[in-house]
Design a protein around this motif. Sequence first.
Motif, PDB file in Angstrom:
ATOM      1  N   CYS A 184      38.655  45.032  43.930  1.00  0.00           N
ATOM      2  CA  CYS A 184      37.493  44.254  43.233  1.00  0.00           C
ATOM      3  C   CYS A 184      37.933  42.919  42.365  1.00  0.00           C
ATOM      4  O   CYS A 184      38.483  43.368  41.216  1.00  0.00           O
ATOM      5  N   SER A 185      37.781  41.833  43.009  1.00  0.00           N
ATOM      6  CA  SER A 185      38.040  40.636  42.257  1.00  0.00           C
ATOM      7  C   SER A 185      37.568  39.281  43.026  1.00  0.00           C
ATOM      8  O   SER A 185      37.310  39.425  44.506  1.00  0.00           O
ATOM      9  N   ARG A 218      38.728  47.584  39.526  1.00  0.00           N
ATOM     10  CA  ARG A 218      38.420  46.093  39.183  1.00  0.00           C
ATOM     11  C   ARG A 218      39.318  45.268  38.473  1.00  0.00           C
ATOM     12  O   ARG A 218      40.084  46.044  37.419  1.00  0.00           O
ATOM     13  N   SER A 219      39.373  44.107  38.756  1.00  0.00           N
ATOM     14  CA  SER A 219      40.342  43.157  37.790  1.00  0.00           C
ATOM     15  C   SER A 219      39.712  42.924  36.701  1.00  0.00           C
ATOM     16  O   SER A 219      38.734  41.857  37.076  1.00  0.00           O
ATOM     17  N   VAL A 220      39.984  43.253  35.459  1.00  0.00           N
ATOM     18  CA  VAL A 220      39.205  42.640  34.352  1.00  0.00           C
ATOM     19  C   VAL A 220      40.082  41.841  33.652  1.00  0.00           C
ATOM     20  O   VAL A 220      39.590  40.664  33.439  1.00  0.00           O
ATOM     21  N   TYR A 278      36.753  43.304  48.021  1.00  0.00           N
ATOM     22  CA  TYR A 278      35.420  42.828  47.310  1.00  0.00           C
ATOM     23  C   TYR A 278      36.044  41.759  46.359  1.00  0.00           C
ATOM     24  O   TYR A 278      36.469  41.758  45.598  1.00  0.00           O
ATOM     25  N   ASP A 301      34.627  53.415  39.476  1.00  0.00           N
ATOM     26  CA  ASP A 301      35.632  52.672  39.090  1.00  0.00           C
ATOM     27  C   ASP A 301      36.561  52.802  38.206  1.00  0.00           C
ATOM     28  O   ASP A 301      36.403  53.788  37.365  1.00  0.00           O
ATOM     29  N   TRP A 351      30.079  41.171  37.164  1.00  0.00           N
ATOM     30  CA  TRP A 351      30.179  42.615  36.913  1.00  0.00           C
ATOM     31  C   TRP A 351      31.791  43.148  37.140  1.00  0.00           C
ATOM     32  O   TRP A 351      32.017  44.094  36.535  1.00  0.00           O
ATOM     33  N   ILE A 352      32.510  42.698  37.734  1.00  0.00           N
ATOM     34  CA  ILE A 352      33.815  43.014  38.113  1.00  0.00           C
ATOM     35  C   ILE A 352      34.647  43.082  36.587  1.00  0.00           C
ATOM     36  O   ILE A 352      35.404  43.962  36.361  1.00  0.00           O
ATOM     37  N   GLY A 353      34.427  42.016  35.955  1.00  0.00           N
ATOM     38  CA  GLY A 353      35.141  41.875  34.739  1.00  0.00           C
ATOM     39  C   GLY A 353      34.313  42.353  33.480  1.00  0.00           C
ATOM     40  O   GLY A 353      35.002  42.303  32.354  1.00  0.00           O
ATOM     41  N   ALA A 354      33.162  43.099  33.653  1.00  0.00           N
ATOM     42  CA  ALA A 354      32.445  43.712  32.584  1.00  0.00           C
ATOM     43  C   ALA A 354      33.289  44.577  31.580  1.00  0.00           C
ATOM     44  O   ALA A 354      33.983  45.444  32.392  1.00  0.00           O
ATOM     45  N   GLU A 355      33.311  44.603  30.566  1.00  0.00           N
ATOM     46  CA  GLU A 355      33.676  45.594  29.784  1.00  0.00           C
ATOM     47  C   GLU A 355      32.646  46.835  29.298  1.00  0.00           C
ATOM     48  O   GLU A 355      31.568  46.619  28.642  1.00  0.00           O
TER      49      GLU A 355
END
Lengths: 468, 439
Positions: free
Chosen positions: A167-168, A140-142, A189, A103, B434-438
């Motif tokens: 990923c989002s 990953r979209s955080v 995803y 990731d 999980w996608i937004g996990a820090e």
Amino acid sequence: MKINSPLEAYKFLPGTNCGQCGETSCMAFASHLIDRSLQATDCIPLIEEKKYKKKYDELVTLLAPEIREVVIGVGDNAISIGGDDVLHRHKLTFFNKTALAYDVWDTMEEADLVERVNKIQDFKKFYVGDYLTLDMIAVRSVSNDPEKFAATVKKVMETTDFPMVLCSFEPAVLRAGLEVAAEKRPLLYAANKDNWQEVAALAQEFNVPVTVFAPNDLDLLKSMAKTFADNGIEDVVLDPGTFPTGKGLKTTLNNFLKIRRAGINGDRDIAFPIMAVPFTAWMAHDDEVSASYWETVVASIFTIKYGDIMIMHSIEPYALMPQLHIRDTMYTDPRKPVTVDPAVYEIGSPTADSPLLVTTNFALTYYTVESDLSSNGVDCYLTAIDTDGIGVEAAVAGGQLTAAKIKKGLDDAGFDMEKLTHKVIVLPGLAARLQGDVEDETGAGVMIGPADSGRLPGWMELNWPPQK
Amino acid sequence: MSNKMKLSGLTDILKDLDVQSLEGVTIEGDIELDISGGGGLNPAMAYALGHEAAQISMHVANIARMLGYPVDQLFASAMGGVPQQAPVAGASRIPELLPTKFDVSKMSEWATPIQEVTLGATSADGGSRKNTVTLGGENALPYYFDAEMPHRNYVTMDVFDMPIGMAKSVKENYGDVINDPADWAKKVVKDFNADMVTIHLVSTDPLINDTPAREAAKVVEDVLQAVKVPIVIGGSGNPKKDPEVLERAAEVAEGERVLLASASLNLDYERVAKAATDHGHAVLSWTQLEINAQKELNRKLMKQCNVPRDSIVMDPTTAALGYGLDYAYTNMERIRLAGLMGDDELTFPMSSGTTNAWGARESWMKESPLKQDSDWGPREYRGPIWEIITGLTLSLAGNDMFMMMHPTSVQVLKEITQTLYGSIEAEEIDITKWIGAEV
């Protein structure tokens, strides 16, 4: 595959034994279709001559693997996942090794992002004549911000040709990523119970593969996969959720087992590649080493049991090395020979002063020793003794590597000790106990090399040529 | 609108548009959908027909759109809404999920249970162990939903009767006990949570110290005194000396139901088998990555040596990750599947010399001997995980007992195998985040 004997495949071939495929007969070609080493398209008359069209179409349907194949990415870096036909590797072999994705996220500083992507794409480990490497980047979209996500995706694309997973759960974010990257055919995803209509529409609009996510709900998972496939979205990947600990992990394993068994048994609606997300281990462990260890443990379980693509976080070598090796372990074709031919092989350009080394004919042992020698520029003779394909330590214990076997190996290879100036045989360190016997049996001098061939170059520096 | 569309032509138009055939649905001249369901519609059927009807209306609407009619406005007003977004070519919304149930059958071929073998004997059975360990009893591959696994996996930790060469990260755990097998045994049980102890009598090898069997047997007695868990007794691997060593050891361990390691085809297995049966022990049947050899040896132990079925454990050989684990895995998996499917020469629990993982250079070498490789990182972390993954892989092939060396490996392998076995509780994690996990 709906047929399993060459005879059944033969019925659909021209039967003219024309030899254009490179095989001597249509029957020989048929057996390659069954072991999947050749494809129907390799039969030239079958695809070129109109009269065979119907047979060709039927044959292709019958030969299609039970688990559908999904392609992610484009060009040389495109990766196929799925395509399996069996539940146990000894029944045939597993196809399309598990794709390993690592990731990055859209709140990273640009310099960190580029450095991390480079680490992922550059990681390599030499093994049996080739490099083990990683496959993909999962973005990953955080932030949940479409613009940030698009910028991150763009930066990743500028840095690597590795295929991506976007990923989002937010369709607007996925759309922003696709607008930048659709031509690279990334994997979406994911569609879930809330957003599936919008994500399906994106998969259709941009013609990209898509993951459906239904944690521990196989009915919903199947329902989404079937709905997508029936509406023309056939490049589907299944994520039944990866619960990293406790009973959840046991349940996760069994979800994978159930999905794959149903798929191999002929349930087309669930016969798609499966995704595992060992990344979730990072949600259960605080310190990095524990998280990396547990992530690797989870990744290994799902490499062994039916994971076709995985997303991980740790890029520490102690995590990547076992992950790469366990994948190689499961996807090595069990039909390929275990042994090399017993012989005396020349490594580099040996002369009369070069050492004569002994190892076994177990392919892994032989190739390990061979690469240690050749990559370090050691010129020598390397004797592969016929130990029935057993490694040194086990062969000494089991009696497959003995002084008599070593003598026989040299004699059968027609190797003349007299041509060596030193008349010395170097035994592997793990065969040290054979020293006396080998001296008696061959009349040559015997030196004991290191226990690991990786240390041969250093050993040579200290010990070669032998003192008179 | 000057063009008049003939409904009789509709079917042809639909055909061109690639509409799938509609079974049970015919379109009549007066635009009636004649749905012949026969005795009422079940919800799934009604749904499917509804889906087809919607498809038809969509295609008819498309035709209308091609003819220039503002279909979308009509639909929007008819449904009481407004179009949600600009129509995108080929991306019409899918209205509903198709209802379906997931179902999979259990394996009917797995009809033969694996033999149970109990190691160790408590005072009730004439021994002095505090507990026993039972291996085997499976009715399915490990952790599978087809059948509960009756016993968890067990770990027996290695103890040697003399200091031996070990990887640095292994050795540093044993520096204080390396000269005293009894203390070493105590340490692995007390500090490292070993389920069992294996005492390897390596010094008996004539090419090492040639320790007499009688003396080696004393070490066995010391270990039996020092710990109260069941034990395994290993020879040196010297095929000439091992039978004698194991005979003596079996004698002094009488009543304790140890596992004698091992009988193999390249030594006098009859003597080892007799030592086991005479003194009530179990025997480890060791072969080298060859299922037919395993069958042969098991058969000889049963038929020729009269070893009871409940006293045989198999060691089909463990190769390390990267060094033949694929053969070891598949060999074990084939053995277990054959056993479950009724091959009574293979229905025995299995043991793995997982310590062999430390033979892989990746586990102990400071750095890669090949310059082209990426950095291998610190070996302190590489070693234990090499042993863990080697063991974990074989656990999924059906291995029951693990012979291991590094305390971290033992701890993690026990945690993961017991998690898969189902006896470890953990806080539930919301993986949907999980996608937004820090991290």
